[in-house]
Motif scaffolding. Structure first.
Motif, PDB file in Angstrom:
ATOM      1  N   MET A  34      -6.403  -6.380 -26.137  1.00 42.98           N
ATOM      2  CA  MET A  34      -5.324  -7.330 -25.864  1.00 42.98           C
ATOM      3  C   MET A  34      -4.079  -7.011 -26.697  1.00 42.98           C
ATOM      4  O   MET A  34      -2.951  -7.149 -26.211  1.00 42.98           O
ATOM      5  CB  MET A  34      -5.805  -8.755 -26.150  1.00 42.98           C
ATOM      6  N   ALA A  35      -4.278  -6.569 -27.925  1.00 41.11           N
ATOM      7  CA  ALA A  35      -3.123  -6.177 -28.750  1.00 41.11           C
ATOM      8  C   ALA A  35      -2.407  -4.989 -28.128  1.00 41.11           C
ATOM      9  O   ALA A  35      -1.169  -4.941 -28.079  1.00 41.11           O
ATOM     10  CB  ALA A  35      -3.581  -5.840 -30.169  1.00 41.11           C
ATOM     11  N   GLY A  36      -3.167  -4.005 -27.632  1.00 45.21           N
ATOM     12  CA  GLY A  36      -2.556  -2.849 -26.989  1.00 45.21           C
ATOM     13  C   GLY A  36      -1.780  -3.233 -25.746  1.00 45.21           C
ATOM     14  O   GLY A  36      -0.693  -2.698 -25.485  1.00 45.21           O
ATOM     15  N   ILE A  37      -2.303  -4.180 -24.974  1.00 45.91           N
ATOM     16  CA  ILE A  37      -1.620  -4.637 -23.757  1.00 45.91           C
ATOM     17  C   ILE A  37      -0.292  -5.299 -24.104  1.00 45.91           C
ATOM     18  O   ILE A  37       0.762  -4.985 -23.528  1.00 45.91           O
ATOM     19  CB  ILE A  37      -2.528  -5.608 -22.980  1.00 45.91           C
ATOM     20  N   ILE A  38      -0.324  -6.216 -25.066  1.00 45.77           N
ATOM     21  CA  ILE A  38       0.880  -6.976 -25.407  1.00 45.77           C
ATOM     22  C   ILE A  38       1.938  -6.079 -26.040  1.00 45.77           C
ATOM     23  O   ILE A  38       3.134  -6.145 -25.688  1.00 45.77           O
ATOM     24  CB  ILE A  38       0.521  -8.147 -26.341  1.00 45.77           C
ATOM     25  N   LEU A  39       1.530  -5.210 -26.967  1.00 48.36           N
ATOM     26  CA  LEU A  39       2.508  -4.339 -27.621  1.00 48.36           C
ATOM     27  C   LEU A  39       3.117  -3.359 -26.627  1.00 48.36           C
ATOM     28  O   LEU A  39       4.313  -3.049 -26.698  1.00 48.36           O
ATOM     29  CB  LEU A  39       1.862  -3.588 -28.784  1.00 48.36           C
ATOM     30  N   SER A  40       2.310  -2.868 -25.694  1.00 46.33           N
ATOM     31  CA  SER A  40       2.826  -1.931 -24.694  1.00 46.33           C
ATOM     32  C   SER A  40       3.893  -2.591 -23.832  1.00 46.33           C
ATOM     33  O   SER A  40       4.926  -1.978 -23.520  1.00 46.33           O
ATOM     34  CB  SER A  40       1.674  -1.426 -23.815  1.00 46.33           C
ATOM     35  N   LEU A  41       3.672  -3.829 -23.427  1.00 47.91           N
ATOM     36  CA  LEU A  41       4.684  -4.535 -22.638  1.00 47.91           C
ATOM     37  C   LEU A  41       5.963  -4.741 -23.448  1.00 47.91           C
ATOM     38  O   LEU A  41       7.070  -4.684 -22.895  1.00 47.91           O
ATOM     39  CB  LEU A  41       4.122  -5.873 -22.162  1.00 47.91           C
ATOM     40  N   ALA A  42       5.818  -4.963 -24.754  1.00 46.47           N
ATOM     41  CA  ALA A  42       7.002  -5.106 -25.609  1.00 46.47           C
ATOM     42  C   ALA A  42       7.795  -3.813 -25.665  1.00 46.47           C
ATOM     43  O   ALA A  42       9.040  -3.829 -25.722  1.00 46.47           O
ATOM     44  CB  ALA A  42       6.595  -5.540 -27.012  1.00 46.47           C
ATOM     45  N   VAL A  43       7.107  -2.663 -25.638  1.00 45.38           N
ATOM     46  CA  VAL A  43       7.795  -1.372 -25.610  1.00 45.38           C
ATOM     47  C   VAL A  43       8.635  -1.254 -24.339  1.00 45.38           C
ATOM     48  O   VAL A  43       9.787  -0.803 -24.371  1.00 45.38           O
ATOM     49  CB  VAL A  43       6.791  -0.210 -25.698  1.00 45.38           C
ATOM     50  N   VAL A  44       8.054  -1.672 -23.213  1.00 42.32           N
ATOM     51  CA  VAL A  44       8.784  -1.604 -21.941  1.00 42.32           C
ATOM     52  C   VAL A  44      10.012  -2.511 -21.982  1.00 42.32           C
ATOM     53  O   VAL A  44      11.099  -2.137 -21.518  1.00 42.32           O
ATOM     54  CB  VAL A  44       7.865  -1.989 -20.765  1.00 42.32           C
ATOM     55  N   VAL A  45       9.858  -3.703 -22.535  1.00 39.21           N
ATOM     56  CA  VAL A  45      10.994  -4.619 -22.658  1.00 39.21           C
ATOM     57  C   VAL A  45      12.099  -3.978 -23.500  1.00 39.21           C
ATOM     58  O   VAL A  45      13.285  -4.008 -23.137  1.00 39.21           O
ATOM     59  CB  VAL A  45      10.557  -5.955 -23.285  1.00 39.21           C
ATOM     60  N   ALA A  46      11.720  -3.386 -24.622  1.00 39.82           N
ATOM     61  CA  ALA A  46      12.705  -2.779 -25.515  1.00 39.82           C
ATOM     62  C   ALA A  46      13.435  -1.620 -24.838  1.00 39.82           C
ATOM     63  O   ALA A  46      14.672  -1.514 -24.904  1.00 39.82           O
ATOM     64  CB  ALA A  46      12.025  -2.301 -26.797  1.00 39.82           C
ATOM     65  N   LEU A  47      12.689  -0.743 -24.163  1.00 35.05           N
ATOM     66  CA  LEU A  47      13.321   0.403 -23.511  1.00 35.05           C
ATOM     67  C   LEU A  47      14.153  -0.029 -22.304  1.00 35.05           C
ATOM     68  O   LEU A  47      15.165   0.616 -21.980  1.00 35.05           O
ATOM     69  CB  LEU A  47      12.254   1.414 -23.094  1.00 35.05           C
ATOM     70  N   THR A  48      13.753  -1.102 -21.650  1.00 36.10           N
ATOM     71  CA  THR A  48      14.554  -1.631 -20.544  1.00 36.10           C
ATOM     72  C   THR A  48      15.906  -2.132 -21.046  1.00 36.10           C
ATOM     73  O   THR A  48      16.958  -1.846 -20.452  1.00 36.10           O
ATOM     74  CB  THR A  48      13.805  -2.756 -19.823  1.00 36.10           C
ATOM     75  N   THR A  49      15.894  -2.863 -22.159  1.00 37.09           N
ATOM     76  CA  THR A  49      17.159  -3.374 -22.697  1.00 37.09           C
ATOM     77  C   THR A  49      18.046  -2.243 -23.200  1.00 37.09           C
ATOM     78  O   THR A  49      19.272  -2.297 -23.061  1.00 37.09           O
ATOM     79  CB  THR A  49      16.904  -4.385 -23.831  1.00 37.09           C
ATOM     80  N   ILE A  50      17.423  -1.212 -23.772  1.00 37.83           N
ATOM     81  CA  ILE A  50      18.212  -0.056 -24.223  1.00 37.83           C
ATOM     82  C   ILE A  50      18.855   0.641 -23.035  1.00 37.83           C
ATOM     83  O   ILE A  50      20.035   1.032 -23.071  1.00 37.83           O
ATOM     84  CB  ILE A  50      17.330   0.921 -25.015  1.00 37.83           C
ATOM     85  N   THR A  51      18.091   0.790 -21.951  1.00 40.04           N
ATOM     86  CA  THR A  51      18.620   1.435 -20.745  1.00 40.04           C
ATOM     87  C   THR A  51      19.756   0.613 -20.135  1.00 40.04           C
ATOM     88  O   THR A  51      20.775   1.155 -19.697  1.00 40.04           O
ATOM     89  CB  THR A  51      17.496   1.617 -19.710  1.00 40.04           C
ATOM     90  N   GLN A  52      19.592  -0.694 -20.126  1.00 41.56           N
ATOM     91  CA  GLN A  52      20.595  -1.573 -19.517  1.00 41.56           C
ATOM     92  C   GLN A  52      21.880  -1.645 -20.334  1.00 41.56           C
ATOM     93  O   GLN A  52      22.978  -1.710 -19.782  1.00 41.56           O
ATOM     94  CB  GLN A  52      20.013  -2.975 -19.332  1.00 41.56           C
ATOM     95  N   THR A  53      21.730  -1.646 -21.655  1.00 42.86           N
ATOM     96  CA  THR A  53      22.903  -1.839 -22.515  1.00 42.86           C
ATOM     97  C   THR A  53      23.450  -0.544 -23.089  1.00 42.86           C
ATOM     98  O   THR A  53      24.626  -0.478 -23.479  1.00 42.86           O
ATOM     99  CB  THR A  53      22.557  -2.771 -23.686  1.00 42.86           C
ATOM    100  N   GLY A  54      22.608   0.490 -23.161  1.00 40.17           N
ATOM    101  CA  GLY A  54      23.018   1.727 -23.809  1.00 40.17           C
ATOM    102  C   GLY A  54      23.096   1.609 -25.319  1.00 40.17           C
ATOM    103  O   GLY A  54      23.628   2.495 -25.988  1.00 40.17           O
ATOM    104  N   ILE A  55      22.527   0.517 -25.879  1.00 45.77           N
ATOM    105  CA  ILE A  55      22.594   0.263 -27.317  1.00 45.77           C
ATOM    106  C   ILE A  55      21.172   0.171 -27.876  1.00 45.77           C
ATOM    107  O   ILE A  55      20.427  -0.766 -27.553  1.00 45.77           O
ATOM    108  CB  ILE A  55      23.356  -1.046 -27.617  1.00 45.77           C
ATOM    109  N   GLY A  56      20.798   1.137 -28.696  1.00 47.48           N
ATOM    110  CA  GLY A  56      19.440   1.178 -29.215  1.00 47.48           C
ATOM    111  C   GLY A  56      19.062  -0.016 -30.055  1.00 47.48           C
ATOM    112  O   GLY A  56      17.919  -0.482 -30.028  1.00 47.48           O
ATOM    113  N   ILE A  57      20.004  -0.544 -30.825  1.00 44.49           N
ATOM    114  CA  ILE A  57      19.697  -1.646 -31.735  1.00 44.49           C
ATOM    115  C   ILE A  57      19.278  -2.903 -30.981  1.00 44.49           C
ATOM    116  O   ILE A  57      18.530  -3.735 -31.504  1.00 44.49           O
ATOM    117  CB  ILE A  57      20.910  -1.949 -32.646  1.00 44.49           C
TER     118      ILE A  57
END
Length: 282
Positions: A34-57
């Motif tokens: 369950m920890a692997g599932i939740i953390l993996s989805l958080a990675v997708v959220v983070a990379l999605t926001t980076i792609t959308q905004t172009g801002i890594g932070i």
């Protein structure tokens, strides 16, 4: 008081480390999955926001949401047990052996890996319309990141391996501070704040995390990244695991244990015998 003193939460660290080494394999695997599932989805959220905004932070600011959720649910990341489980052995808790510590590491690692692979397949399916079209912009970003942090290290040879190892040390120094942060406060808001800060730092600085990488790189391969399992294992997974063990245990948990659970005797000048006054000659 809404916050615990260091001497208090360090005892909690030892107690939790002991409890995890005594937990049944079924529960370690389930919590790890369950920890692997939740953390993996958080990675997708983070990379999605980076792609959308172009801002890594921006990605670094949102990524800790996954860590906070899984920690509050009592799920386990292997990076956390790298630091906590050995404390029970170092504190000579009854029945705790190094075999139990390594057993705990192994079962949690397996669970994290299972959860990460499940989400990797489902996300790959989602980003390619059941593998019917090319990956979208987020998928292309994942391929680029996965390639840079595997093939990029491989191309540098030993220098790349050492770089990954050092980034693993720095990563789990921060991640284990996040794990401990969950024990420093009595309120949910306080726990979240204490966890959010170090996790933000590790993601913002692009350090190497075992569980993040066991999701990100298999996902990259599913999406068409041009590197193989051997490159991932030899130039990312192995140095990251070793670095995470060093960072979490030697740089975070053991220093806290030594200075707050095994505190050196304090110096107290008031308890020292007064120096005898010199006698005057008669």
């Amino acid at each position: 008081m809404s916050a615990l003193k260091p001497a208090e939460f360090v005892q909690t660290m030892i107690d939790i480390g002991e409890a995890k080494t005594k937990t049944a394999a079924r529960d370690l695997v389930l919590r790890g999955t369950m920890a692997g599932i939740i953390l993996s989805l958080a990675v997708v959220v983070a990379l999605t926001t980076i792609t959308q905004t172009g801002i890594g932070i921006v990605g670094a600011l949102v990524f800790p949401v996954g860590f906070c959720i899984l920690s509050l649910m009592g799920y386990d990341l292997v990076t956390g047990v790298f630091g906590l489980a050995p404390l029970a052995k170092l504190d000579n808790r009854p029945g705790i052996t190094w075999n139990r510590v390594f057993r705990c590491w192994g079962w949690v690692f397996l669970g994290n890996f299972i959860g990460s692979l499940i989400v990797a397949y489902l996300v790959a399916l989602s980003l390619t319309m059941n593998f019917a079209v090319e990956p979208n912009a987020v998928g292309q970003k994942i391929i680029a990141v996965a390639t840079a942090r595997t093939v990029g290290f491989e191309n540098l040879g030993a220098d790349g391996w050492i770089t990954c190892f050092v980034r693993g040390i720095l990563c789990n120094l921060m991640v284990c501070l996040g794990v401990v942060g969950n024990m420093t406060a009595r309120t949910v808001a306080g726990k979240i704040a204490a966890m959010w800060l170090p996790i933000f730092i590790f993601f913002a600085l692009v350090f190497e995390h075992t569980v993040v990488n066991m999701f990100l790189f298999p996902l990259g391969m599913l999406l068409g990244a041009e590197f193989g399992i051997a490159t991932y294992v030899n130039f990312n997974l192995i140095p990251t695991i070793l670095g995470n063990v060093v960072g979490g245990l030697l740089f975070t948990c053991i220093p806290l244990y030594l200075t707050h659970a095994k505190t050196a005797p304090a110096l107290d000048s008031e308890e020292q015998a007064p120096t005898a006054a010199p006698q005057t000659a008669r």
